[in-house]
Scaffold this motif. Structure first.
Motif, PDB file in Angstrom:
ATOM      1  N   ASP A 140       0.844  -1.193   0.000  1.00 20.91           N
ATOM      2  CA  ASP A 140       0.000   0.000   0.000  1.00 20.91           C
ATOM      3  C   ASP A 140       0.880   1.244   0.000  1.00 20.91           C
ATOM      4  OD1 ASP A 140      -3.126  -0.779   1.039  1.00 20.91           O
ATOM      5  OD2 ASP A 140      -1.556  -2.270   1.346  1.00 20.91           O
ATOM      6  N   LEU A 141       0.492   2.241  -0.807  1.00 26.84           N
ATOM      7  CA  LEU A 141       1.245   3.482  -0.914  1.00 26.84           C
ATOM      8  C   LEU A 141       0.358   4.645  -0.481  1.00 26.84           C
ATOM      9  CD1 LEU A 141       2.790   2.885  -4.465  1.00 26.84           C
ATOM     10  CD2 LEU A 141       3.742   2.205  -2.250  1.00 26.84           C
ATOM     11  N   VAL A 142       0.863   5.459   0.427  1.00 28.49           N
ATOM     12  CA  VAL A 142       0.113   6.599   0.943  1.00 28.49           C
ATOM     13  C   VAL A 142       0.906   7.865   0.626  1.00 28.49           C
ATOM     14  CG1 VAL A 142      -0.880   7.697   2.980  1.00 28.49           C
ATOM     15  CG2 VAL A 142      -0.850   5.192   2.799  1.00 28.49           C
ATOM     16  N   ALA A 143       0.272   8.822  -0.054  1.00 33.44           N
ATOM     17  CA  ALA A 143       0.999  10.042  -0.426  1.00 33.44           C
ATOM     18  C   ALA A 143       0.053  11.055  -1.048  1.00 33.44           C
ATOM     19  CB  ALA A 143       2.127   9.723  -1.414  1.00 33.44           C
ATOM     20  N   TYR A 144       0.546  12.252  -1.194  1.00 35.44           N
ATOM     21  CA  TYR A 144      -0.087  13.252  -2.058  1.00 35.44           C
ATOM     22  C   TYR A 144      -0.079  12.664  -3.464  1.00 35.44           C
ATOM     23  CZ  TYR A 144      -0.290  17.676  -4.719  1.00 35.44           C
ATOM     24  OH  TYR A 144      -0.611  18.676  -5.601  1.00 35.44           O
ATOM     25  N   GLY A 148       0.259  -2.356  -9.712  1.00 33.13           N
ATOM     26  CA  GLY A 148      -0.252  -3.459  -8.908  1.00 33.13           C
ATOM     27  C   GLY A 148      -0.356  -3.174  -7.427  1.00 33.13           C
ATOM     28  N   LYS A 149       0.031  -1.986  -7.005  1.00 30.36           N
ATOM     29  CA  LYS A 149      -0.036  -1.637  -5.590  1.00 30.36           C
ATOM     30  C   LYS A 149      -1.287  -0.792  -5.323  1.00 30.36           C
ATOM     31  CE  LYS A 149       4.971  -1.777  -5.282  1.00 30.36           C
ATOM     32  NZ  LYS A 149       4.955  -3.096  -4.622  1.00 30.36           N
ATOM     33  N   ILE A 150      -1.745  -0.818  -4.074  1.00 30.27           N
ATOM     34  CA  ILE A 150      -2.949  -0.066  -3.717  1.00 30.27           C
ATOM     35  C   ILE A 150      -2.559   1.366  -3.381  1.00 30.27           C
ATOM     36  CG2 ILE A 150      -4.911   0.075  -2.142  1.00 30.27           C
ATOM     37  CD1 ILE A 150      -4.612  -2.944  -1.686  1.00 30.27           C
ATOM     38  N   ARG A 151      -3.144   2.313  -4.098  1.00 29.05           N
ATOM     39  CA  ARG A 151      -2.864   3.735  -3.869  1.00 29.05           C
ATOM     40  C   ARG A 151      -3.856   4.313  -2.864  1.00 29.05           C
ATOM     41  NH1 ARG A 151      -1.045   7.031  -9.123  1.00 29.05           N
ATOM     42  NH2 ARG A 151      -1.924   8.669  -7.807  1.00 29.05           N
ATOM     43  N   HIS A 152      -3.331   5.175  -2.001  1.00 22.56           N
ATOM     44  CA  HIS A 152      -4.168   5.938  -1.076  1.00 22.56           C
ATOM     45  C   HIS A 152      -3.770   7.393  -1.248  1.00 22.56           C
ATOM     46  CE1 HIS A 152      -5.354   2.174   1.021  1.00 22.56           C
ATOM     47  NE2 HIS A 152      -4.106   1.801   0.722  1.00 22.56           N
ATOM     48  N   ASP A 153      -4.490   8.087  -2.129  1.00 19.42           N
ATOM     49  CA  ASP A 153      -4.142   9.461  -2.494  1.00 19.42           C
ATOM     50  C   ASP A 153      -4.795  10.462  -1.540  1.00 19.42           C
ATOM     51  OD1 ASP A 153      -3.462   7.815  -4.661  1.00 19.42           O
ATOM     52  OD2 ASP A 153      -3.680   9.454  -6.076  1.00 19.42           O
ATOM     53  N   VAL A 155       3.281  -0.852   4.314  1.00 23.71           N
ATOM     54  CA  VAL A 155       2.827   0.454   3.841  1.00 23.71           C
ATOM     55  C   VAL A 155       4.013   1.379   3.600  1.00 23.71           C
ATOM     56  CG1 VAL A 155       1.366   2.451   4.355  1.00 23.71           C
ATOM     57  CG2 VAL A 155       0.703   0.168   5.162  1.00 23.71           C
ATOM     58  N   ALA A 156       3.977   2.095   2.503  1.00 23.37           N
ATOM     59  CA  ALA A 156       4.982   3.116   2.218  1.00 23.37           C
ATOM     60  C   ALA A 156       4.312   4.481   2.284  1.00 23.37           C
ATOM     61  CB  ALA A 156       5.600   2.893   0.840  1.00 23.37           C
ATOM     62  N   LEU A 157       4.778   5.319   3.189  1.00 24.45           N
ATOM     63  CA  LEU A 157       4.348   6.715   3.279  1.00 24.45           C
ATOM     64  C   LEU A 157       5.406   7.527   2.552  1.00 24.45           C
ATOM     65  CD1 LEU A 157       2.474   8.938   4.497  1.00 24.45           C
ATOM     66  CD2 LEU A 157       4.009   8.947   6.474  1.00 24.45           C
ATOM     67  N   ILE A 158       5.007   8.209   1.477  1.00 27.83           N
ATOM     68  CA  ILE A 158       5.980   8.780   0.548  1.00 27.83           C
ATOM     69  C   ILE A 158       5.831  10.294   0.476  1.00 27.83           C
ATOM     70  CG2 ILE A 158       6.771   8.777  -1.866  1.00 27.83           C
ATOM     71  CD1 ILE A 158       5.591   5.919  -2.051  1.00 27.83           C
ATOM     72  N   SER A 159       6.990  10.964   0.446  1.00 30.19           N
ATOM     73  CA  SER A 159       7.013  12.407   0.260  1.00 30.19           C
ATOM     74  C   SER A 159       8.139  12.737  -0.701  1.00 30.19           C
ATOM     75  CB  SER A 159       7.244  13.112   1.600  1.00 30.19           C
ATOM     76  OG  SER A 159       7.281  14.521   1.425  1.00 30.19           O
TER      77      SER A 159
END
Length: 611
Positions: free
Chosen positions: A375-379, A392-397, A420-424
């Motif tokens: 899961d990827l969490v980011a702007y 193929g990964k779940i985006r959480h925009d 989970v990857a929290l990305i900036s």
């Protein structure tokens, strides 16, 4: 647990670009490594082919070289040593029609070549004898099966190729369905068993990973105690460690170092069940405990975890054993266990700085953590910049201004047992999300957050990117100041600007302006002009690392805050900062002397060469 590096697709010329694209579509986790000067775009760039390939080989990175076989052979020859641990190395023709497994044939190269050939409609030139004659590679068993005595394979295969017959003891579909010559009177033997056995030149032992090890322990148990307990119980029951397919426990132990250590000892990550799941195994327990039930909500941790992992058709073959602070039990599953599909993992939160946006400016560690995440969490814009690497990964925009919501979502997802990857952008630890992660954990004391595995990885910050594009403005002392007064009162910011200006620091201003904040940069300019020359160079860096990147210099007195926007970093030199030029392209550079010139003057005075 050892994590294999992503496949490296080596591209030496643009003529192989189409094949590289097809390979990356086939293996989404793979990274294209391009030769600088010959390859225009790549995930990673290198300048010296032989040195780069040798380093990949040493780190056991699977290599697919889109080049002549001879190039890979000549480059890797100096580092060849132990065939038992070498990674897969495959040569692929520019057009993808011929695929040659060169090294690590039975460590994935043969299978890799066959998979590539099937996808590209090419030909896999597999030459290993066992594959050719018997359609099986005995030194490359499938997942869930381990060979106990690989050192005897060479002599065993020699006897087999000389006409020997094999007596099969036990069963495994992979071996039974091969073209090996089986006979009840065979001089050679292959045994499939969970029991510890000593093989020899004429006997190969294979261990199916059907043993489920359940563990429990007191808080902060010494990992050595739990590891020794499990090893002892296996040994006393004549069970092979190579047959361990899963190590599991109750979820309240998901952050227990001892549990992770024992799982890592067996080459895997631990799996976890909640108390409700473990209590379902109560009728099958051999040593149920009301004391344990009162404490954690189930009648048995180690036995329950072993049975839950082994499944409904599994059976408890070793009841709970105790040491001073730990317990373990062992169950037998009817089929090899795939631990990745059992229970849940300890939730992981990777806090990732992706740099300014350019692929070459994203660190290999950041790319690896993104590849591992589910899961990827980011702007949303930051995820868009990652392109196909997040397929193929779940985006959480989330939108701008939703920082706390974004971090909470990342923590909660990880607490569900997700990776989970929290990305900036830039460095996530500089005016970004990393601080908020730890602030929320510290402030709210949520148990499920406290159990998470957290990893912070740096990215190239706007500060570093601007300095690199400009030259070397950070050659001496520097600081950063955010001009946003949304969270910090302007009076505090103003004092910091005054202090940095009087201290003659090079200053990088983050968040210099916004649509609503238009006065702060004007005020900062006024303060700085009271402390340093009007000619002090100012670097205005916008959209660093992106297609619309623009870096310019102006004297401090000519800085126009109205021409700066929220995508810009403003870096003001110290009183020592200088501008110089080079002939190539009439390029201008900013640098801040460290004092080497003065040091050289003193040195020459001491040697008597200074007039």
């Amino acid at each position: 647990m050892e994590v294999n590096p992503p496949i490296a697709i080596i591209l030496l010329n643009e003529s192989g670009r189409s094949t590289a694209n097809q390979l990356q579509a086939l293996f989404p986790e793979a990274l294209v490594h391009g030769l600088t000067g010959r390859v225009e775009q790549a995930d990673l760039s290198f300048q010296q082919t032989a040195l780069h390939l040798q380093e990949l080989f040493r780190t056991k990175t699977p290599i697919i070289g889109i080049c002549a076989s001879a190039i890979l052979i000549r480059c890797l020859a100096p580092v060849l040593s132990d065939k038992l641990i070498e990674p897969a190395v495959v040569a692929v023709a520019d057009d993808g029609m011929n695929i040659v497994p060169l090294l690590g044939g039975h460590h994935g190269a043969n299978d890799l070549a066959k998979e590539i050939a099937a996808a590209l409609k090419g030909h896999a030139a597999v030459t290993t004898a066992s594959d050719v004659h018997y359609d099986i590679a005995l030194d490359s068993p499938p997942e869930g099966l381990a060979i106990a005595n690989p050192q005897h394979l060479k002599s065993f295969m020699g006897a087999l190729l000389s006409g020997g017959k094999i007596k099969l003891v036990g069963h495994h579909d992979w071996i039974a369905h091969s073209n090996l010559p089986f006979s009840d009177e065979g001089q050679l033997s292959i045994e499939i068993t969970t029991k510890s056995r000593n093989g020899n030149d004429h006997s190969l032992i294979f261990h199916p990973k059907t043993l489920s090890v359940g563990v429990g322990c007191e808080r902060n148990t010494d990992p050595a105690e739990l590891i020794e307990l499990v090893k002892t119980v296996l040994d006393e029951n004549h069970l092979s460690p190579l047959s361990v397919g899963c190590v599991s426990s109750i979820d309240v132990k998901s952050d227990e170092f001892a549990v992770h250590s024992v799982a890592r000892h067996f080459g895997m990550a631990p799996r976890f069940f909640d108390a409700e799941q473990l209590e379902k195994e109560a009728p099958r327990l051999k040593t149920p405990s009301d004391v344990v039930f009162a404490e954690v909500g189930c009648h048995g941790v180690s036995e329950g975890a072993a049975l839950a992992a082994a499944g409904e058709k599994g059976s408890l073959i070793v009841a709970k054993n105790k040491s001073k602070r730990a317990t373990t039990a062992i169950a037998l599953a009817p089929m090899p266990l795939n631990s990745e599909k059992i229970g849940s993992i300890q939730g992981k939160l990777s806090v990732i700085g992706m740099g300014p946006g350019q692929d070459p400016w994203r660190t290999p560690e950041a790319s690896s953590l993104i590849a591992e995440a589910t899961d990827l969490v980011a702007y949303g814009l930051y995820l868009d910049l990652l392109g196909t690497s997040i397929a193929g990964k779940i985006r959480h925009d989330y939108g701008l201004g939703e920082e706390e919501t974004r971090v909470r979502a990342a923590l909660d997802l990880a607490a569900e047992g997700k990776n989970v990857a929290l990305i900036s952008s830039g460095d996530i630890g500089i005016y970004a999300m990393a601080t908020l992660v730890f602030e929320l954990i510290d402030r709210e004391k949520q148990t499920n957050w406290d159990r998470l595995e957290i990893q912070v990885t740096p990215g190239i910050s706007a500060l570093q990117a601007a300095a690199a594009r400009a030259g070397a403005p950070l050659g001496h002392d520097f600081c950063t100041i955010s001009l946003s007064d949304l969270l910090t009162p302007w009076e505090v910011i103003e004092r910091r600007i005054e202090a940095a200006a009087s201290g003659d620091f090079v200053i990088s201003f983050y968040n210099p302006v916004s649509l609503k904040r238009r006065t702060q940069l004007h005020a900062a300019k006024e303060i700085l002009l009271r402390h340093r020359p009007k000619s002090t160079p100012v670097i205005i860096a916008r959209n660093l690392g992106r297609d619309t990147e623009n870096v310019s210099f102006v004297p401090l007195v000519e800085l126009d805050p109205e021409k700066v926007d929220m995508l810009t970093l403003v870096m003001v030199g110290s009183s020592e900062s200088q501008i110089t030029e080079t002939n190539s392209g009439n390029k201008r550079w900013v640098y801040t002397p460290r004092g080497y010139a003065g040091k050289m003057d003193i040195s020459t005075l001491k040697t008597g060469t200074q007039e």
